[in-house]
Design a protein around this motif. Structure first.
Motif, short mmCIF file in Angstrom:
data_model
loop_
_atom_site.label_atom_id
_atom_site.label_comp_id
_atom_site.label_asym_id
_atom_site.label_seq_id
_atom_site.Cartn_x
_atom_site.Cartn_y
_atom_site.Cartn_z
N LEU A 119 0.84 -1.20 0.00
CA LEU A 119 0.00 0.00 0.00
C LEU A 119 0.88 1.25 0.00
N LYS A 120 1.91 1.25 0.84
CA LYS A 120 2.82 2.39 0.90
C LYS A 120 3.55 2.58 -0.43
N GLU A 121 3.95 1.46 -1.04
CA GLU A 121 4.67 1.53 -2.30
C GLU A 121 3.78 2.13 -3.40
N LEU A 122 2.52 1.74 -3.41
CA LEU A 122 1.57 2.28 -4.38
C LEU A 122 1.37 3.78 -4.17
N ILE A 123 1.19 4.19 -2.92
CA ILE A 123 0.98 5.60 -2.62
C ILE A 123 2.22 6.42 -3.00
N SER A 124 3.39 5.88 -2.73
CA SER A 124 4.63 6.58 -3.09
C SER A 124 4.70 6.83 -4.59
N LEU A 125 4.27 5.84 -5.37
CA LEU A 125 4.30 5.96 -6.82
C LEU A 125 3.34 7.04 -7.30
N ASP A 126 2.16 7.13 -6.66
CA ASP A 126 1.12 8.07 -7.09
C ASP A 126 0.96 9.26 -6.14
N LYS A 127 2.01 9.59 -5.40
CA LYS A 127 1.90 10.63 -4.37
C LYS A 127 1.60 12.01 -4.93
N ASP A 128 1.92 12.23 -6.21
CA ASP A 128 1.62 13.53 -6.81
C ASP A 128 0.11 13.76 -6.96
N TRP A 129 -0.67 12.71 -6.75
CA TRP A 129 -2.13 12.84 -6.81
C TRP A 129 -2.73 13.33 -5.48
N ILE A 130 -1.94 13.38 -4.43
CA ILE A 130 -2.49 13.74 -3.12
C ILE A 130 -2.77 15.24 -3.08
N PRO A 131 -4.03 15.63 -2.88
CA PRO A 131 -4.34 17.06 -2.81
C PRO A 131 -3.88 17.65 -1.48
N ASP A 132 -3.62 18.95 -1.46
CA ASP A 132 -3.12 19.56 -0.23
C ASP A 132 -4.00 20.69 0.29
N ARG A 133 -5.21 20.83 -0.26
CA ARG A 133 -6.13 21.83 0.27
C ARG A 133 -6.73 21.34 1.59
N GLU A 134 -7.19 22.27 2.40
CA GLU A 134 -7.84 21.95 3.67
C GLU A 134 -9.02 21.00 3.42
N GLY A 135 -9.07 19.92 4.19
CA GLY A 135 -10.19 18.98 4.10
C GLY A 135 -10.07 17.95 2.99
N THR A 136 -8.93 17.93 2.28
CA THR A 136 -8.74 16.96 1.21
C THR A 136 -7.73 15.90 1.62
N SER A 137 -7.72 14.78 0.88
CA SER A 137 -6.80 13.68 1.18
C SER A 137 -6.82 12.71 0.01
N LEU A 138 -6.03 11.66 0.12
CA LEU A 138 -6.04 10.58 -0.85
C LEU A 138 -6.72 9.39 -0.20
N TYR A 139 -7.91 9.04 -0.70
CA TYR A 139 -8.64 7.91 -0.14
C TYR A 139 -8.05 6.61 -0.68
N VAL A 140 -7.85 5.65 0.21
CA VAL A 140 -7.22 4.37 -0.13
C VAL A 140 -8.24 3.26 0.07
N ARG A 141 -8.50 2.49 -0.98
CA ARG A 141 -9.52 1.44 -0.92
C ARG A 141 -8.91 0.06 -1.22
N PRO A 142 -8.52 -0.70 -0.19
CA PRO A 142 -8.16 -2.10 -0.39
C PRO A 142 -9.44 -2.95 -0.44
N PHE A 143 -9.47 -3.96 -1.29
CA PHE A 143 -10.63 -4.84 -1.34
C PHE A 143 -10.23 -6.21 -1.86
N ILE A 144 -11.01 -7.22 -1.48
CA ILE A 144 -10.73 -8.60 -1.85
C ILE A 144 -12.04 -9.23 -2.31
N PHE A 145 -11.98 -10.03 -3.36
CA PHE A 145 -13.21 -10.65 -3.86
C PHE A 145 -12.93 -12.03 -4.44
N ALA A 146 -13.96 -12.87 -4.43
CA ALA A 146 -13.87 -14.24 -4.93
C ALA A 146 -13.94 -14.25 -6.45
#
Length: 359
Positions: A119-146
């Protein structure tokens, strides 16, 4: 457990346009360039971890997830702190909860440290997508399915674990301002012994009808009551819920049908540290309405990853409107919001070691 610890990288050759600095960032509508993928095969275990371009993928029409709902997910956020460093908030708790959900849905456990590192490795690769305005963030969605193509009712023999990222603004359009909540007395979210304590898709699908009705009547969310007596409070929308009555904070105790929220846990730990009385117990809607009539209901708020703290300004139950704190954010709600978001962004000291650096 992964049979291959090395994460392969297949980086995009066609990066997407990033949102403009003043874009509103509606929740969960924009996705970054890459995603993490790992597969599971019975007898082999978790294998082939990789980061690849964000894209659609093929799924067999008979895949078990499409017919019997064998899927779980998590939600957490990455933030830019005051020094423009990328940080996460208690991510190890999300990994633990995802594995607990796996166990309830008869799905295979994974190596929590390895997936967190991916997860950290993925975020590091796409860290330029993280917004820096007040109240913003990068939402992270891990999921698993059959993924096994099989129409028999049985746990799948193959699965896929994925992590996707989405730059987001506030979850509710109201932001940290109070919301209006309708108490739901017809539909139920989950029952004791069911899957309410797991973070699985069916819980949310089953909640949509009540939400649709509430929104049509001008309410932001519903307050869920228990499945047996339709009397005891469980959650508010997809969040845990707290009430302040006569200076004491009360929240429904975890009973097997309530999701164990990470923000909930953090709020309880803060209240204990601040010497504010906090009680986990059964709490009825009648008790809340009576406290309001008596003038002792001081505040109410929901807690969750997406909104952090969502103050409740009004409850509607059985034809009666219950206005809370003059429909204004309460002093404690605001303090909790500013403390947690301050810790997340580095504006407030973190004595609990909740913040984890990505790099």
């Amino acid at each position: 457990m992964s049979t291959e610890k090395h994460i392969l990288h297949y980086e995009t050759s066609a990066p997407k346009d990033k949102p403009a600095a003043d874009d509103p960032l509606a929740f969960g509508t924009i996705f970054t360039d890459h995603m993490f993928v790992m597969d599971y095969t019975d007898g082999t275990g978790w294998h082939d971890p990789r980061i690849e371009p964000y894209k659609p993928f093929l799924l067999d029409p008979a895949a078990i997830v499409l017919h019997y709902g064998q899927t779980v997910f998590e939600g957490l956020k990455a933030y830019l702190n005051e020094d423009k460093e990328v940080v996460l908030f208690r991510p190890e708790e999300n990994m633990k909860r995802l594995n607990r959900s796996n166990d309830r849905l008869c799905m295979p456990m994974f190596d929590e440290k390895f997936v967190l590192s991916a997860l950290k490795e993925l975020i590091s690769l796409d860290k330029d997508w993280i917004p820096d305005r007040e109240g913003t963030s990068l939402y992270v969605r891990p999921f698993i399915f059959a993924t096994q193509p099989y129409l028999g009712v049985a746990p799948s023999k193959t699965y896929r674990l994925m992590i996707i990222l989405s730059p987001v603004g506030p979850y509710y359009k109201e932001g940290v301002n109070p919301v209006k909540i309708a108490v739901e007395s017809q539909y139920v979210r989950a029952a004791v012994g069911g899957t309410g304590s797991a973070k699985t898709a069916g819980n949310y699908a089953g909640a949509m009808k009540a939400q649709e009705v509430a929104e049509a009547e001008g309410y932001s969310q519903v307050l869920w009551l228990d499945a047996k007596e339709h009397r005891y409070i469980e959650e508010v929308g997809a969040m845990n819920v707290f009430f302040k009555i006569n200076g004491e904070i009360i929240t429904p105790s975890l009973n097997g049908s309530i999701l164990e929220g990470i923000t909930r846990k953090s709020v309880i730990e803060l209240l204990i540290d601040w010497d504010i009385p906090i009680t986990e117990r059964k709490v009825s809607i009648d008790e809340i309405m009576e406290a309001n009539r008596a003038g002792t209901l001081e505040e109410a708020f929901g807690t969750g990853t997406a909104a952090v703290i969502s103050p409740i300004g009004e409850l509607f139950y059985d034809g009666e409107k219950c206005e809370i704190n003059h429909n204004e954010i309460g002093e404690l709600s605001l303090k909790l919001y500013e403390t947690i978001t301050g810790i997340q962004t580095g504006k407030v000291e973190d004595p609990y070691n909740w913040v984890v650096p990505v790099d």
